[in-house]
Design a protein around this motif. Sequence first.
Motif, PDB file in Angstrom:
ATOM      1  N   ALA B  88       0.842  -1.199   0.000  1.00  0.00           N
ATOM      2  CA  ALA B  88       0.000   0.000   0.000  1.00  0.00           C
ATOM      3  C   ALA B  88       0.875   1.246   0.000  1.00  0.00           C
ATOM      4  O   ALA B  88       1.934   1.265   0.605  1.00  0.00           O
ATOM      5  CB  ALA B  88      -0.910  -0.004   1.229  1.00  0.00           C
ATOM      6  N   ARG B  89       0.412   2.292  -0.716  1.00  0.00           N
ATOM      7  CA  ARG B  89       1.131   3.560  -0.692  1.00  0.00           C
ATOM      8  C   ARG B  89       1.006   4.169   0.695  1.00  0.00           C
ATOM      9  O   ARG B  89      -0.001   3.996   1.372  1.00  0.00           O
ATOM     10  CB  ARG B  89       0.524   4.543  -1.707  1.00  0.00           C
ATOM     11  CG  ARG B  89       0.327   3.995  -3.085  1.00  0.00           C
ATOM     12  CD  ARG B  89       1.635   3.922  -3.845  1.00  0.00           C
ATOM     13  NE  ARG B  89       1.402   3.812  -5.271  1.00  0.00           N
ATOM     14  CZ  ARG B  89       1.001   2.712  -5.899  1.00  0.00           C
ATOM     15  NH1 ARG B  89       0.762   1.609  -5.215  1.00  0.00           N
ATOM     16  NH2 ARG B  89       0.829   2.708  -7.200  1.00  0.00           N
ATOM     17  N   ARG B  91       0.148   6.737   3.498  1.00  0.00           N
ATOM     18  CA  ARG B  91      -0.904   7.751   3.571  1.00  0.00           C
ATOM     19  C   ARG B  91      -0.330   9.117   3.880  1.00  0.00           C
ATOM     20  O   ARG B  91       0.690   9.238   4.514  1.00  0.00           O
ATOM     21  CB  ARG B  91      -1.909   7.369   4.642  1.00  0.00           C
ATOM     22  CG  ARG B  91      -2.882   6.361   4.109  1.00  0.00           C
ATOM     23  CD  ARG B  91      -4.038   6.219   5.038  1.00  0.00           C
ATOM     24  NE  ARG B  91      -4.795   5.047   4.625  1.00  0.00           N
ATOM     25  CZ  ARG B  91      -5.492   4.311   5.453  1.00  0.00           C
ATOM     26  NH1 ARG B  91      -5.517   4.608   6.726  1.00  0.00           N
ATOM     27  NH2 ARG B  91      -6.149   3.274   5.017  1.00  0.00           N
ATOM     28  N   VAL B  92      -1.059  10.139   3.430  1.00  0.00           N
ATOM     29  CA  VAL B  92      -0.591  11.501   3.657  1.00  0.00           C
ATOM     30  C   VAL B  92      -0.903  11.909   5.090  1.00  0.00           C
ATOM     31  O   VAL B  92      -2.030  11.814   5.543  1.00  0.00           O
ATOM     32  CB  VAL B  92      -1.300  12.473   2.692  1.00  0.00           C
ATOM     33  CG1 VAL B  92      -0.717  13.856   2.851  1.00  0.00           C
ATOM     34  CG2 VAL B  92      -1.155  11.983   1.278  1.00  0.00           C
TER      35      VAL B  92
END
Lengths: 236, 334
Positions: B88-89, B91-92
Amino acid sequence: MGKRNISSALTPLDSIVRVETPEGVELELRTAGPLPRAFAWLIDISIRGAIHLFLFAVLLTLDRLGYGLFLITLFALEWFYPVLFEVYFGGATPGKRAMGLQVLHDDGTPVALPASTVRNLIRFVDFLPLFYTLGFFSMVLDGRFRRLGDLAGGTFVVYAPSSTPRLGRQGSMRTPPAVRLTRDEQRAVMEFAERAPGLARDRATELASIPTPLVGHSSDPVSRLYAVANHLAGSL
Amino acid sequence: MKQDQFYQQHVEEWEQFEAVLGVVSRSGSNGRAISSDEVTAQADFASLPHRYRRITRQLAIARSRGYSFGLIARLETLALRGHQLLYARRRVMFGGVLRFFVSEFPSRFRAAWRAVVVAAFVFFGSMFLAAGLVAVHPEVIFTMLDPQSLRGIESMYDPGASALGRPRDESDDVVMFGYYIRNNTSIGFQTFSGGLVFGLGTIFFLVFNGLHIGAIGAHLVAHGFATPFWSFVSGHSSFELTAILISGTAGLQLGWRLLSPGRRTRRRALVEEARSSVRLIYGAGVLFFLAATVEAFWSSIVELVPVVKYSVGVAFWVVLWAYLLIAGRGADGN
């Protein structure tokens, strides 16, 4: 990409998309077509409508100020509702969740903010000229049911994996097959044993009597096939 | 090896993997405290990548041995969940948002300077063209607007009005904010997504809005509404026009990538460009928000002397463009 083009000429028409992981295995994802996605959209639009209605009723008591706040929430829901849910709640708006759908990057990972923003901004183009006409044509022409927003964002919509399937072994009889079976045939027999309990009795019997070399002209071909399946799977 | 033997050998491992997955994804999603019976599974956090690789290996083996659908489907589900968790990328977080506005957004704006110049030429060019045309041939305005909506616009800038912009009383500021934010931001987002049509949509929206703004401005100035017009628009013009310009820039970049994908397929080039250009849109969105705020709560005030509003307007232009041209220069290594 090139590889996919070659294999797609050989594999039958299917909505399954294979994504290769860095570990070198292929994961199979089932892409979702226009109809379930339209239903998901209808659910979402109803939810948003209900929220608007509620807010309108509450904020109306604040007179003009309330109307201003209502316009602001209208804007916020229109642009942030899909992105927020897709990025922070498992890749699905409530509508998609209800339909068992999920938005993923095209490498199979959960959708992140940039891609989700792109696909939801380009929703505007997909909607043109009316009711997602462009989006619909894009979806039916693309092998993975991607609308233009999905193409630009590098995303697609899949059916979320359902609960873990179980291995059903039927009965305790074990019979070696009467003829030599290829691997695909062995697999077909085992899969029959897994799926037959979900079929109507008559349909299961009809299917089981097709491989006559295995079941002969038995009155109960289903049990005969179960027994062969048990042997092939090596039931203990 | 027979399928059921394989199953017996590995089923315990699969169940453990499932437990670890459950704990990791739950605690990852909301950061709540983990109950005591989950502590053992939590100790396995670090083992997740290793366990995941074992699962993928078993999946490959199961496929090559032609095991049944049920078994493979179970392994596939496990592998997919593991894959989605591990790859998963990120999160910001708040720090990321801050860094974005302090350095990344202005850096990206500068990096896109070619598209900025083209978008500015198209947008401001059509604005001045329309303004010039209307100044010389006032009747040209009627090719763009019907007399009724023109009268509506004129009445907004009537020197006798109690507020500028739209007819209203004070509590209406919030209403107008809601109206502006929705209207203007939508224009910006449409300008961006029009880039998907090889940039033609973007050019259309830039030209259309440029002509519109230029023609109305020139018309109002020519008909004696100069002071109310300038004092209304000066405050928010910097944010709004720049935001449209940036949306156009991002849209043009999309369109350009479709025309000139380089050594990639057109689709790949589009995806990569869109994911990076959309970051300009995050910034443009914030500028639209600022524009709507200024427009609704500052520009509409009539009690102030025009000079004050002009000065503030100029100050906004200077500050905004100084930010776009200077901020983050150290960070991006220039």
